[in-house]
Design an enzyme around this catalytic site. Structure first.
Site, mmCIF file in Angstrom:
data_model
loop_
_atom_site.group_PDB
_atom_site.id
_atom_site.type_symbol
_atom_site.label_atom_id
_atom_site.label_comp_id
_atom_site.label_asym_id
_atom_site.label_seq_id
_atom_site.Cartn_x
_atom_site.Cartn_y
_atom_site.Cartn_z
ATOM 1 N N TYR A 1 3.935 5.406 11.370
ATOM 2 C CA TYR A 1 4.171 4.024 11.765
ATOM 3 C C TYR A 1 5.002 3.206 10.773
ATOM 4 O O TYR A 1 5.274 2.035 11.033
ATOM 5 C CB TYR A 1 2.832 3.298 12.011
ATOM 6 C CG TYR A 1 1.843 3.360 10.869
ATOM 7 C CD1 TYR A 1 1.965 2.517 9.773
ATOM 8 C CD2 TYR A 1 0.776 4.251 10.897
ATOM 9 C CE1 TYR A 1 1.060 2.566 8.732
ATOM 10 C CE2 TYR A 1 -0.131 4.313 9.864
ATOM 11 C CZ TYR A 1 0.001 3.463 8.784
ATOM 12 O OH TYR A 1 -0.894 3.521 7.745
ATOM 13 N N ARG B 1 0.859 -1.187 0.000
ATOM 14 C CA ARG B 1 0.000 0.000 0.000
ATOM 15 C C ARG B 1 0.893 1.235 0.000
ATOM 16 O O ARG B 1 1.414 1.647 1.036
ATOM 17 C CB ARG B 1 -0.899 -0.022 1.245
ATOM 18 C CG ARG B 1 -2.052 0.970 1.209
ATOM 19 C CD ARG B 1 -2.659 1.097 2.582
ATOM 20 N NE ARG B 1 -1.812 1.901 3.455
ATOM 21 C CZ ARG B 1 -1.724 1.752 4.783
ATOM 22 N NH1 ARG B 1 -2.409 0.816 5.396
ATOM 23 N NH2 ARG B 1 -0.945 2.541 5.496
ATOM 24 N N HIS C 1 -3.970 4.240 4.429
ATOM 25 C CA HIS C 1 -5.107 3.314 4.513
ATOM 26 C C HIS C 1 -6.362 3.998 3.982
ATOM 27 O O HIS C 1 -7.080 3.445 3.146
ATOM 28 C CB HIS C 1 -5.307 2.870 5.962
ATOM 29 C CG HIS C 1 -6.515 2.016 6.165
ATOM 30 N ND1 HIS C 1 -6.619 0.734 5.679
ATOM 31 C CD2 HIS C 1 -7.687 2.273 6.797
ATOM 32 C CE1 HIS C 1 -7.797 0.232 6.000
ATOM 33 N NE2 HIS C 1 -8.462 1.146 6.678
#
Length: 393
Positions: A301, A288, A292
């Site tokens: 993160y 990805r 998100h």
């Protein structure tokens, strides 16, 4: 019997006899096109063996166009959200090959159960991307008819669509459209979900039912390696595709940034389902590249080094290099696709802003095929509530 276009007999490829990987019964990573745009061979899967040279070139050019336009949809929708025109958007940047490869492997009679990120599959199934924007703009709850394109409404509840897909596949069995030998009649279902969703109870329950009833369903997991902010190594102790054997059906991991391999593997899995050989788990190993959703900040993160490394595996760039290196497309082709993407972007920007606000009572129109007394009472109560405001007329 050899299946045209993807190598040996499907039962040999997917069946228990192929237990080669630490007794998991699953194959290693399937790749047919490297990040550098070089074609490579795989012992079990192939692409284009049943196509003439001109057909092969046209097919790959089609993949490039689909992925480019899918990415433009994603880029424009993200920009629209940043400008306040959408409430939220689920990005697919970097996953174009996984979605287009799977989408183009479908036959018209096959049915798709998506998550909320399958914009590329929706494109391949003929769903107007403006209808996707309507959902994220909040003016409808999914403005397309699932029966028109055999493409279900987006599912926000994580993993729930795998149960819907399995039930629908079991219905296909009872309708007699599986294993008849008629390619225009035999049908299959594909359920899309992410690596995070694979931990949901619904997904595992659907695996049990699909295996028990030999349902004609392909479980297509786009492993983009992040369940929002949780990395894949925290989610599972083994590769996801190896989980399938524990439920009694085969799994295979494919390079999800390789549209040729994704197409070949999904095509084989769908055919296996149509032939009445039951479910398959396909893990499309991808990344990805974006967030998100547009409410997420992935810089909190994950390391930028990982993102930079995956940029070198870009699914669109590798197809472009392959086409150019092998003389399969003129520069005019790439110019035309770029111009088409610009036109699509303009249509999406203008069309999104012009989407009409819904009438409040319209939310009751498509809850059930036939209106129930309870639903009618709810609608009437809400109508009376709206009438209570001054200036309601």
């Amino acid at each position: 019997m050899t299946q045209p276009g993807f190598g040996p007999d499907l039962a040999e490829v997917f069946g228990p006899a192929r237990q080669t990987s630490a007794e998991t019964g699953a194959l290693g990573l399937v790749q047919l096109l490297t990040p550098e745009g070089e074609r490579v061979e795989h012992p079990e899967f192939s692409f284009g063996d049943d196509l003439a040279d001109a057909e092969l070139a046209e097919t790959v050019r089609g993949f490039f166009r689909d992925m480019t336009l899918t990415r433009r949809i994603d880029v424009e929708a993200t920009a629209l959200q940043r400008h306040g025109e959408l409430g939220i958007w689920a990005q697919l940047l970097g996953q174009e090959a996984a979605q287009v490869g799977a989408g183009r492997a479908l036959r018209p009679q096959d049915y798709v159960f998506p998550t909320y990120r399958e914009h590329g599959v929706a494109w391949c199934k003929g769903v107007d991307p403006l209808k996707l924007l309507g959902l994220f703009r909040g003016v409808d709850q999914g403005g397309w008819d699932p029966r028109e394109n055999n493409f279900g409404l987006y599912t926000i509840v994580i993993g729930a669509q795998t149960l819907h897909a399995t039930g629908y596949a079991m219905g296909m069995q009872r309708d007699g459209v599986v294993g008849t030998g008629d390619p225009d009649r035999d049908s299959a279902v594909i359920a899309h979900f992410g690596d995070g969703a694979s931990s949901q109870g619904d997904v595992n329950e659907s695996f049990i039912f699909a295996a028990s009833y030999n349902a004609p369903v392909v479980f297509f997991c786009q492993n983009n390696q992040w369940a929002i902010s949780e990395p894949i190594e925290r989610q599972t102790r083994i590769p996801l595709y190896q989980r399938a054997l524990g439920f009694g059906f085969p799994g295979v991991r494919v390079d999800g940034n390789d549209v040729l391999a994704t197409y070949a593997v999904t095509r084989a899995a769908l055919q296996r389902a149509r032939d009445g050989q039951g479910p398959t788990f396909v893990e499309a190993y991808t990344y990805r590249m974006g967030a998100h959703t547009t409410t997420d900040d992935p810089t909190r993160y994950r390391l930028s080094d990982d993102v930079e490394r995956w940029k070198l595996k870009d699914p669109i760039a590798r197809v472009e290099v392959y086409l150019k290196r092998n003389g399969l497309a003129e520069q005019s082709f790439f110019d035309d696709v770029s111009a088409e993407a610009d036109d699509l972007g303009h249509r999406l920007r203008e069309g999104c802003k012009a989407l009409p606000d819904p009438q409040p009572l319209s939310m009751f129109d498509h809850v059930f095929a036939e209106e129930t007394d309870e639903l009618a009472a709810q609608r009437d109560g809400y109508a009376a509530y709206l009438e209570s405001f001054e200036g309601a007329h």
